[in-house]
Structure formats: structure tokens, C-alpha cells
Design a protein around this motif. Structure first.
Motif, short mmCIF file in Angstrom:
data_model
loop_
_atom_site.label_atom_id
_atom_site.label_comp_id
_atom_site.label_asym_id
_atom_site.label_seq_id
_atom_site.Cartn_x
_atom_site.Cartn_y
_atom_site.Cartn_z
N ARG A 160 0.84 -1.20 0.00
CA ARG A 160 0.00 0.00 0.00
C ARG A 160 0.87 1.25 0.00
O ARG A 160 0.60 2.21 -0.73
N THR A 161 1.93 1.24 0.81
CA THR A 161 2.84 2.38 0.86
C THR A 161 3.56 2.58 -0.48
O THR A 161 3.69 3.71 -0.97
N ALA A 162 4.03 1.47 -1.06
CA ALA A 162 4.73 1.56 -2.34
C ALA A 162 3.82 2.11 -3.43
O ALA A 162 4.22 2.98 -4.21
N ALA A 163 2.58 1.63 -3.46
CA ALA A 163 1.62 2.14 -4.44
C ALA A 163 1.33 3.61 -4.19
O ALA A 163 1.24 4.41 -5.14
N GLY A 164 1.23 3.99 -2.91
CA GLY A 164 0.99 5.40 -2.59
C GLY A 164 2.11 6.30 -3.03
O GLY A 164 1.89 7.40 -3.55
N LEU A 165 3.36 5.85 -2.85
CA LEU A 165 4.51 6.64 -3.27
C LEU A 165 4.53 6.82 -4.79
O LEU A 165 4.81 7.91 -5.30
N LEU A 166 4.24 5.74 -5.52
CA LEU A 166 4.21 5.83 -6.99
C LEU A 166 3.12 6.80 -7.44
O LEU A 166 3.34 7.62 -8.35
N LEU A 167 1.95 6.72 -6.82
CA LEU A 167 0.86 7.63 -7.18
C LEU A 167 1.20 9.08 -6.83
O LEU A 167 0.89 10.00 -7.58
N ALA A 168 1.85 9.27 -5.67
CA ALA A 168 2.23 10.63 -5.26
C ALA A 168 3.25 11.23 -6.22
O ALA A 168 3.16 12.42 -6.57
N VAL A 169 4.22 10.42 -6.65
CA VAL A 169 5.22 10.91 -7.60
C VAL A 169 4.56 11.22 -8.95
O VAL A 169 4.87 12.24 -9.58
N ALA A 170 3.64 10.35 -9.39
CA ALA A 170 2.93 10.60 -10.64
C ALA A 170 2.12 11.89 -10.57
O ALA A 170 2.09 12.69 -11.51
N SER A 171 1.46 12.10 -9.43
CA SER A 171 0.67 13.32 -9.25
C SER A 171 1.55 14.56 -9.25
O SER A 171 1.25 15.56 -9.92
N ALA A 172 2.66 14.51 -8.50
CA ALA A 172 3.56 15.66 -8.44
C ALA A 172 4.18 15.95 -9.80
O ALA A 172 4.31 17.12 -10.20
N THR A 173 4.53 14.90 -10.54
CA THR A 173 5.14 15.09 -11.86
C THR A 173 4.17 15.73 -12.83
O THR A 173 4.53 16.63 -13.59
N SER A 174 2.92 15.28 -12.81
CA SER A 174 1.92 15.85 -13.73
C SER A 174 1.50 17.25 -13.30
O SER A 174 1.28 18.13 -14.14
N PHE A 175 1.39 17.49 -11.99
CA PHE A 175 1.11 18.86 -11.53
C PHE A 175 2.24 19.80 -11.97
O PHE A 175 1.98 20.95 -12.37
N GLY A 176 3.48 19.33 -11.88
CA GLY A 176 4.61 20.17 -12.25
C GLY A 176 4.67 20.52 -13.72
O GLY A 176 5.32 21.49 -14.11
N LEU A 177 3.98 19.75 -14.56
CA LEU A 177 3.95 20.01 -15.99
C LEU A 177 3.13 21.24 -16.34
O LEU A 177 3.32 21.84 -17.41
#
Length: 334
Positions: free
Chosen positions: A18-35
């Protein structure tokens, strides 16, 4: 004893996954927000106003998510009624409020300084969890927060020539409260709302507010049909507009909510600091703006701070229910 051990291992594995999935989702969200910044720059340079760009971005995301958000409810429409206030706060604070306040902040001060103030949100999240829920931060969490903050200062390069304005600071802090609202509400699973339904509802409310602000003249609205240019390459204006709505809003909010529900608002907010680093990288790739060595060093510090915060989160004690003794259950009642 073997059953207890198996249950303990299974629970630990589930928590780790659950934590690993959360970290991947958080990184994906931050990367797309940063775009969003790099994409918006191509439109702003052709005559688009920031207000029109943001409103269209949120409006497109709302249109895309409203049907999936409704389907995710599976007929449980009472969830919308019971959470109407929560959705309203999310749309007003986390969607429209954060972006409107940041827009006004950058009219009084440098973008980097406004970003630095806005991204003190993780500190506000830590304080809220401490005061409201009694979740006192560990020493490692505080150390990780300090490291991440130092890295953020380097990434934004605000040390030299920082220009402060009292009005701008107030607007930036208001934007910070909006971002804090985003992290706290996104991580709440107790409301029963599916993440995509919360995102859709908040975007609908936020989009309506932004459009109303534009129609009333509070938010300047200007658009252009001229082609957008990214590092010498020309694309039709609608391509970055659609990308802003689909990638930097719809995808970002959905993955951000999913990450918050897996990581909790505190850790998710610190991982989200990667958005600033992602913005620097996207500006390099799309606009040809090379990051300076100090920014790269700051990015490494932000990542190190997030790792330390994760270590400071610790693990909640695993509660394993004992298995009833079969011999006891077979005894006849007295």
C-alpha cells in the motif's frame, strides 16, 4: 503461533504494498502537476491570461471526470448529499482558492518566493494533525521537514534578490491554506466518497467558481488561437489546453487523492514537494530552461528530506487477533 506469524507477515506485506503504491501515485501526481507551468507558458506567451488558462484547465478536467465520478458512486447518491459541504470546501479551497490566491500572489511578488510560501503546506499539515488529532511529529519527521525546506529554497533559488510584499505574502499564505486543505481532505477515507468522485465534485465546484470570477471581471480572461511554441517547436493551441485539462488536472487530482489515502496527508504532502522539482525538469525539456547546479542540489535535498520524513512516520503496531483454541471450542457447555 504459526497462524499468528502468517497473519503478521501478510499484514506487513499488505502495508508495504500500500505504501509503495501510494509513493508511486504521489510521484505521478507531483510530476503531472509540475507540468502545468511549462505547458501554460506556451499559452501565456501568445496572449492567454493566467485566469483563462487555469479556468479552462479545471473546466476540462471537471467535464472529463464527472461521468466516471458519478459511476463510481454505484447509485449511492446519498454520499453526495452527506458530503456536500466537504465537496464544497474542497472545490473552494483546494481547487479554486489555492489557484486564485497564488495567481494574485505572483502579481505582487516573484513566482519563486510565492511558490516557497505556498509549499509551506506540509508544515501546516503537520501542525494540523498535531493540534487536531494529537499526532505529534517525531524528531525524524521534523528533521526531514527541515531538510526538504532547505532543498526547496535552493530549487527556487530565492536566496539572492528575494522581493517581499506584505500583500503578496498574505495571498501566498492563503494559497498555502488551500493546498493544506487539499492534502487533508484528500487523505480522508472516512467520508465514504470514492477518490474519483471527490475529485470530480471538487473540480466542478472549483471550475464554476473560476468561471464566475472570470465572468464578473475579478479574474482577467484573455485567450488566443495562435500556435504555442515550446523550445522552437510549434503546436496548435488546443494541444496544450487539452493536456492541461487531462494530465495536469484530471490525472493529477485523481492520483493525488489516491496517494493521500494510502500515505496519509503528512507524508503525501512532503512527497508533493517533488512538484517543484518536476516543474524545473519540465521547463528544461519543453522550454529549454536549463536547471542550475544549485537547483539540482536542492532537488536532491528535497528527496532526502522526503526519505527522512518517511522514516519518521514509523509503523503502526500490528494488531493480530488470536485464533481460538479448537480444544476449548469443543468442550461441552457446563
Amino acid at each position: 503461533m504459526g497462524v499468528k506469524r502468517l497473519t503478521h507477515d501478510t499484514t506487513t506485506h499488505d502495508a508495504t504494498s500500500r505504501t509503495a503504491a501510494g509513493l508511486l501515485l504521489a510521484v505521478a501526481s507531483a510530476t503531472s502537476f509540475g507540468l502545468s507551468g511549462a505547458l501554460a507558458r506556451g499559452l501565456l506567451d501568445t496572449g492567454w491570461s493566467a485566469g483563462a488558462t487555469v479556468a479552462l484547465r479545471i473546466g476540462i478536467a471537471a467535464l472529463v471526470l464527472v461521468v466516471p465520478g458519478a459511476l463510481a458512486l454505484r447509485g449511492q447518491w446519498h454520499l453526495l448529499r452527506t458530503n456536500a459541504g466537504l465537496i464544497g470546501i474542497y472545490g473552494i479551497g483546494a481547487v479554486a482558492g489555492a489557484q486564485l490566491c497564488f495567481f494574485y500572489a505572483v502579481t505582487y511578488m516573484q513566482v519563486s518566493v510565492a511558490l516557497l510560501l505556498e509549499y509551506t503546506a506540509p508544515v501546516a499539515v503537520v501542525v494540523w494533525l498535531w493540534l487536531r488529532h494529537g499526532q505529534r511529529p517525531s524528531r525524524l519527521t521534523l528533521v526531514g521537514g527541515a531538510i526538504a525546506a532547505a532543498g526547496l529554497v535552493l530549487v527556487l533559488d530565492v536566496v539572492s534578490g528575494a522581493d517581499l510584499s506584505t500583500v503578496g505574502v498574505l495571498w501566498a499564505l492563503a494559497a498555502m491554506l488551500g493546498v493544506t486543505t487539499y492534502f487533508i481532505i484528500s487523505a480522508d477515507e472516512g467520508n465514504g466518497l470514492p477518490g474519483i468522485s471527490l475529485a470530480a465534485g471538487g473540480l466542478v465546484v472549483g471550475g464554476a467558481i473560476l468561471l464566475a470570477a472570470g465572468a464578473s471581471g475579478i479574474l482577467p480572461f484573455h485567450a488566443s488561437s495562435a500556435d504555442a511554441v515550446y523550445d522552437g517547436r510549434t503546436v496548435a493551441w488546443w494541444i496544450p489546453v487539452v493536456a492541461l485539462g487531462l494530465v495536469t488536472a484530471a490525472f493529477s487530482y485523481v492520483t493525488g487523492i489516491a496517494a493521500g489515502r494510502r500515505l496519509g496527508s503528512r507524508l503525501a504532502s512532503f512527497v508533493a514537494l517533488g512538484e517543484v522539482l518536476a516543474a524545473v525538469v519540465w521547463a528544461w525539456l519543453l522550454l529549454g530552461e536549463l536547471p542550475r547546479p544549485v537547483q539540482l542540489a536542492g532537488g536532491l535535498l528535497v528527496l532526502a528530506g522526503v526519505v527522512v520524513v518517511k522514516l519518521g512516520e514509523g509503523r503502526a503496531p500490528l494488531l493480530v487477533e488470536p485464533v481460538p483454541d479448537a480444544r476449548v471450542s469443543e468442550r461441552p457447555a457446563a
